[in-house]
Structures are given as C-alpha cells and as structure tokens.
Write a protein that holds these residues in place. Sequence first.
Motif, mmCIF file in Angstrom:
data_model
loop_
_atom_site.group_PDB
_atom_site.id
_atom_site.type_symbol
_atom_site.label_atom_id
_atom_site.label_comp_id
_atom_site.label_asym_id
_atom_site.label_seq_id
_atom_site.Cartn_x
_atom_site.Cartn_y
_atom_site.Cartn_z
ATOM 1 N N LEU A 87 5.889 -8.172 -2.740
ATOM 2 C CA LEU A 87 5.496 -7.170 -3.732
ATOM 3 C C LEU A 87 5.607 -5.810 -3.310
ATOM 4 C CD1 LEU A 87 4.158 -6.646 -6.667
ATOM 5 C CD2 LEU A 87 1.977 -6.442 -5.500
ATOM 6 N N ILE A 88 6.867 -5.112 -4.007
ATOM 7 C CA ILE A 88 7.362 -3.837 -3.620
ATOM 8 C C ILE A 88 6.972 -2.673 -4.606
ATOM 9 C CG2 ILE A 88 9.115 -2.348 -3.067
ATOM 10 C CD1 ILE A 88 10.739 -4.715 -2.082
ATOM 11 N N PHE A 89 6.255 -1.744 -4.104
ATOM 12 C CA PHE A 89 6.067 -0.353 -5.023
ATOM 13 C C PHE A 89 6.501 0.790 -4.563
ATOM 14 C CE2 PHE A 89 2.141 -3.112 -4.778
ATOM 15 C CZ PHE A 89 1.603 -2.936 -6.105
ATOM 16 N N VAL A 90 7.137 1.465 -5.496
ATOM 17 C CA VAL A 90 7.973 2.889 -5.113
ATOM 18 C C VAL A 90 7.858 3.821 -6.235
ATOM 19 C CG1 VAL A 90 10.414 1.876 -6.005
ATOM 20 C CG2 VAL A 90 10.180 3.777 -4.014
ATOM 21 N N GLY A 91 7.382 4.903 -5.722
ATOM 22 C CA GLY A 91 7.407 6.200 -6.704
ATOM 23 C C GLY A 91 8.912 6.562 -7.182
ATOM 24 N N ASP A 92 8.956 6.866 -8.504
ATOM 25 C CA ASP A 92 10.284 7.222 -8.686
ATOM 26 C C ASP A 92 10.993 8.494 -8.214
ATOM 27 O OD1 ASP A 92 8.719 8.873 -10.005
ATOM 28 O OD2 ASP A 92 9.676 8.346 -12.006
ATOM 29 N N SER A 93 9.795 9.267 -7.543
ATOM 30 C CA SER A 93 10.095 10.669 -7.116
ATOM 31 C C SER A 93 10.258 10.400 -5.270
ATOM 32 C CB SER A 93 8.931 11.899 -7.429
ATOM 33 O OG SER A 93 8.922 11.745 -8.822
ATOM 34 N N SER A 94 10.216 9.320 -5.064
ATOM 35 C CA SER A 94 10.243 9.023 -3.545
ATOM 36 C C SER A 94 11.450 9.185 -3.015
ATOM 37 C CB SER A 94 9.694 7.769 -3.023
ATOM 38 O OG SER A 94 9.819 7.253 -1.863
ATOM 39 N N PRO A 95 11.768 10.053 -1.706
ATOM 40 C CA PRO A 95 12.942 9.975 -1.097
ATOM 41 C C PRO A 95 13.718 8.724 -0.583
ATOM 42 C CG PRO A 95 11.230 10.670 0.508
ATOM 43 C CD PRO A 95 10.791 10.529 -0.970
ATOM 44 N N MET A 121 -1.433 -11.620 5.772
ATOM 45 C CA MET A 121 -1.017 -10.759 4.466
ATOM 46 C C MET A 121 -0.621 -9.431 5.244
ATOM 47 S SD MET A 121 0.152 -11.004 1.415
ATOM 48 C CE MET A 121 -0.978 -12.437 0.728
ATOM 49 N N CYS A 122 0.642 -8.778 4.900
ATOM 50 C CA CYS A 122 1.066 -7.512 5.551
ATOM 51 C C CYS A 122 1.074 -6.415 4.392
ATOM 52 C CB CYS A 122 2.333 -7.671 6.197
ATOM 53 S SG CYS A 122 2.180 -8.964 7.391
ATOM 54 N N MET A 123 0.602 -5.124 4.796
ATOM 55 C CA MET A 123 0.636 -3.838 3.707
ATOM 56 C C MET A 123 1.077 -2.879 4.556
ATOM 57 S SD MET A 123 -2.324 -2.277 1.567
ATOM 58 C CE MET A 123 -2.395 -3.535 0.319
ATOM 59 N N GLY A 124 2.172 -2.238 4.059
ATOM 60 C CA GLY A 124 2.805 -1.051 4.941
ATOM 61 C C GLY A 124 3.313 -0.039 4.178
ATOM 62 N N VAL A 132 3.723 -14.742 8.688
ATOM 63 C CA VAL A 132 3.488 -14.112 7.356
ATOM 64 C C VAL A 132 3.350 -14.777 6.210
ATOM 65 C CG1 VAL A 132 4.507 -12.241 6.103
ATOM 66 C CG2 VAL A 132 5.007 -12.257 8.739
ATOM 67 N N LEU A 133 1.988 -14.503 5.643
ATOM 68 C CA LEU A 133 1.911 -15.027 4.145
ATOM 69 C C LEU A 133 2.579 -14.322 3.039
ATOM 70 C CD1 LEU A 133 -1.975 -15.584 4.383
ATOM 71 C CD2 LEU A 133 -0.281 -17.516 4.154
ATOM 72 N N GLY A 134 2.551 -13.077 3.077
ATOM 73 C CA GLY A 134 3.179 -12.182 2.204
ATOM 74 C C GLY A 134 3.206 -10.894 2.455
ATOM 75 N N LEU A 135 4.157 -10.004 1.791
ATOM 76 C CA LEU A 135 4.416 -8.664 2.192
ATOM 77 C C LEU A 135 4.079 -7.860 1.019
ATOM 78 C CD1 LEU A 135 7.753 -8.967 3.948
ATOM 79 C CD2 LEU A 135 5.543 -8.487 4.863
ATOM 80 N N ILE A 136 3.139 -6.861 1.262
ATOM 81 C CA ILE A 136 2.992 -5.617 -0.013
ATOM 82 C C ILE A 136 3.434 -4.535 0.727
ATOM 83 C CG2 ILE A 136 1.224 -4.509 -1.314
ATOM 84 C CD1 ILE A 136 -0.554 -6.893 -0.811
ATOM 85 N N LEU A 137 4.799 -4.174 0.163
ATOM 86 C CA LEU A 137 5.594 -2.982 0.903
ATOM 87 C C LEU A 137 5.540 -1.683 -0.160
ATOM 88 C CD1 LEU A 137 8.396 -4.934 1.925
ATOM 89 C CD2 LEU A 137 6.146 -4.603 3.398
ATOM 90 N N VAL A 138 5.082 -0.670 0.376
ATOM 91 C CA VAL A 138 4.927 0.761 -0.482
ATOM 92 C C VAL A 138 6.327 1.568 -0.072
ATOM 93 C CG1 VAL A 138 3.950 2.752 -1.262
ATOM 94 C CG2 VAL A 138 2.549 0.551 -0.749
ATOM 95 N N SER A 139 7.320 1.917 -0.849
ATOM 96 C CA SER A 139 8.385 2.673 -0.387
ATOM 97 C C SER A 139 9.040 2.163 0.823
ATOM 98 C CB SER A 139 7.902 4.144 -0.396
ATOM 99 O OG SER A 139 7.159 4.674 -1.539
ATOM 100 N N PRO A 140 9.479 0.991 0.995
ATOM 101 C CA PRO A 140 9.927 0.297 2.203
ATOM 102 C C PRO A 140 11.238 1.026 2.509
ATOM 103 C CG PRO A 140 10.115 -1.223 0.379
ATOM 104 C CD PRO A 140 9.553 0.015 -0.337
ATOM 105 N N LEU A 141 11.849 0.767 3.848
ATOM 106 C CA LEU A 141 12.915 1.038 4.598
ATOM 107 C C LEU A 141 13.355 -0.590 4.731
ATOM 108 C CD1 LEU A 141 11.927 3.961 6.643
ATOM 109 C CD2 LEU A 141 12.735 4.142 4.137
#
Length: 417
Positions: A314-322, A190-193, A212-221
């Motif tokens: 699973l993607i997380f992103v803040g609404d104030s993120s660039p 599992m990957c988290m970045g 890769v089992l799965g991806l947990i991505l925070v504000s990804p590019l």
Amino acid sequence: MVNRRFNVNVSMSLRKSHIEERETNDRFASSLSFYFYICVCVTHPNFDTTQQQEEQEEEERKDRAELQPPPPMAESVSVDMEMIFLGGKEHHIQTGCGSVSVIVYGDPMKPALITYPDIALNYVSCFQGLFFCPEAASLLLHNFCIYHISPPGHELGAATICSDDPEPSAEDLADQIIEILNYFRLGAVMCMGVSAGAYILSLFATKYRERVLGLILVSPLCKAPSWTEWFYNKVMSNLLDFYGVCGLLKECLLQRYFSKEVRGDAEFPESEIVQACRTLLDERKSINVLRYLHAINERPDITDRLKRLKCRTLIFVGDSSPFHSEALHMTSKLDRRYTALVEVQGCGSMVTEEQPLAMLVPMEYFLMGYGLYRPCHLSGSPRSPLSPSCISPELLSPESMGLKLKPIKTRVSRQVR
C-alpha cells in the motif's frame, strides 16, 4: 603632429577597450554572484556569513542560559508526552553496524509492525501524527505490536557517533533489520516507512521476502538518486559538515517533508506540525544525520528487484511531494495484483504527519485482506473505525477525503503466502 595625433587616438582606443572589458567582467561576475554565494556557503568552512553570526549569537545565549537556574518541570511537558507515548520499553540492540534503538509498544503476542523514519527523523517526529490519531491508533494497536526502529544515532537523546566508526550503507541498514527481527524472535512482519525509511524497508523486503507480510510505504524511493536529488543532498551534506543542523538545513529538510501550504509564507504562519518538527530537529546530531544521508545518497537502484516481491503493498504519496514521480514509478514496477496507490491531494511527503486521517480508510481495507482487523463490539473496547457509527457513508468517498484511489483488484482478496 601626425604621430602625436596617432598616439593619442591609440591611447584613447586602448582606454576605451579596457573600460569595455572591465564592464563585461563586472556583468559576468554579477551574473555568477548567486551561484558563487551558494557554493562558498556550503563548501568553505571559514566563509563569514550572517548564518555564522546568528549561530555565534545563539551559542552566547546558550552560555548565558547555563548560568541561569533550570526551568520548572512544567516546561518539559512535551518530553513527558513523548515518554507516555512510548508505553513500552526501549531496547538498544548491537548489530554488525553498531547499536540500534528500538521502541516496543503493545502486546508482543500480536503480529509485529515495524516502522522506519525518513532522514533526520525518528518515530516521534515521523509517526506521532498517525499514532496520536485515535482511529488510526485503535486500528494499528488492536492488531499489532509496534516496533519503532530508529536509524543509528536518531533516537531520543542519542549521543554523537564516533567519526572513526565506518559509515553504514543502505544495504547495511537493511541487514540491521534482520538482526533486529532475530533479536526479538519475530517471524514475518508488516513494514511501514517514510521516504528514505520506505526505501530501506523495500530493500529489506527484496532481500528477505519470507520475513515480510506486507509493505505500507509513504512517499517511497526505489531508484538511484537523480542528479537533482543528488545535488540537493550534497548541499545538505556540506551544510551538516560545516554548520551542523543550522537554519538553512532545517529549511531544506522541511521542504522535503511538508507541502508549501503547511510551511507557511509571508502571509500565513507555518503550521504547528512544522513548528514541532523544527524543534525536534534541534536535537539531532549533525554527524549522525550525515551518515544516514550519505547512505541514502549512494543507494542502489532496486527497481528490478521489486518484480520479485509478492507481498501486498500500500503506497501513499502527497501530490506536492518531491518524490511523487518516484512513487508512481515504483507502483508501475510492482505487481499490480498486490499493489494499491493512494495519492493525497495538497500534501507533501510526510502524509503520516500532514494528513494522517487520509491514511485511515485505505489502511483499514488493506489490513482486512490479511484478516488482521476484526471489529470488536465489546463496550470496553475501542469502536471499530469501520462501524457506521464511526464513519458516515459520505466520508468514504475519495473526493471527500481529497484522495485519488487506485484500489487493489478483487482477486487479491485471496490469501497470498
């Protein structure tokens, strides 16, 4: 008499024209003054600025501090806390592109979760907010052995990388991960970045899908840098080249990481998480940060490769993120049957630090799809974050958590291999 009058008139006309021209030039110069100041500050190594004076004063203070006796051990409690958080062993792994530090935390017999931080960060400054959250820590450590991968030269106490060593590209950093997995004899993980780290893990997933089992991505590019991001990164590169990790660079990075609310302003002081991150940035070596920044600023577009991914994401992103629009773009290009997007209101890019509790419930349901999370009711074990005694029903509503949820479709509950 006529000639003399004519000469006087011509002289006055020329003088008036000269004065008007000089005033025009002055207005033009003043209109470019701010742009000139920025360009010279970030490109000219000998430009004398207030920042340089402050750095010289800081160096003098450090020289005076070296002559004083060392501080008592009580002032090193933050370092001790970091070492307690490790709870495992640090491995320095030699790869084709240099040495990489990996912190292993947990039971090696459990499935592996690897993490990768954003630019100028490591696992302490990028993930400690999430792992210090008791509910999230019990969820992740109950199911995984954690492998915190630091970009080259970003680990705690890292030395300056030799300038003669070739700079790794984004592809090289992704290839380092497969060498790390082979070193620990790991299968699928599992990957988290976060941000740049999310890009590296996404690139890794497109190249080695079976690992890769799965991806947990925070504000990804996923796209190549836009002109705005490219120029912003160039400014940071010049600051690192000429001034190191200076105050202006820290401000640029903090704007990348956090929302305006926690960064503070003239009326409200910056939050503790921002202050802690600012302190941790002091430990970074400018050359090491520059190498990672160059790799990300020259990254290729992987949008077309995302369509081949079949692992859950699973993607997380803040609404104030660039990088908010970038995360939405990436979500639209992934297979919607296996993808969920969580938009966190009033948050910047680093959701793991700014609002880690917002990640808890989405991660719980995401991991349940793998059968990895099994609530344990033994008295000696941590309570299940899914149990009614831990979370009241009203807290499960998206509005109460400040979230906009776009959940995975029901048919995704089938086992994906």
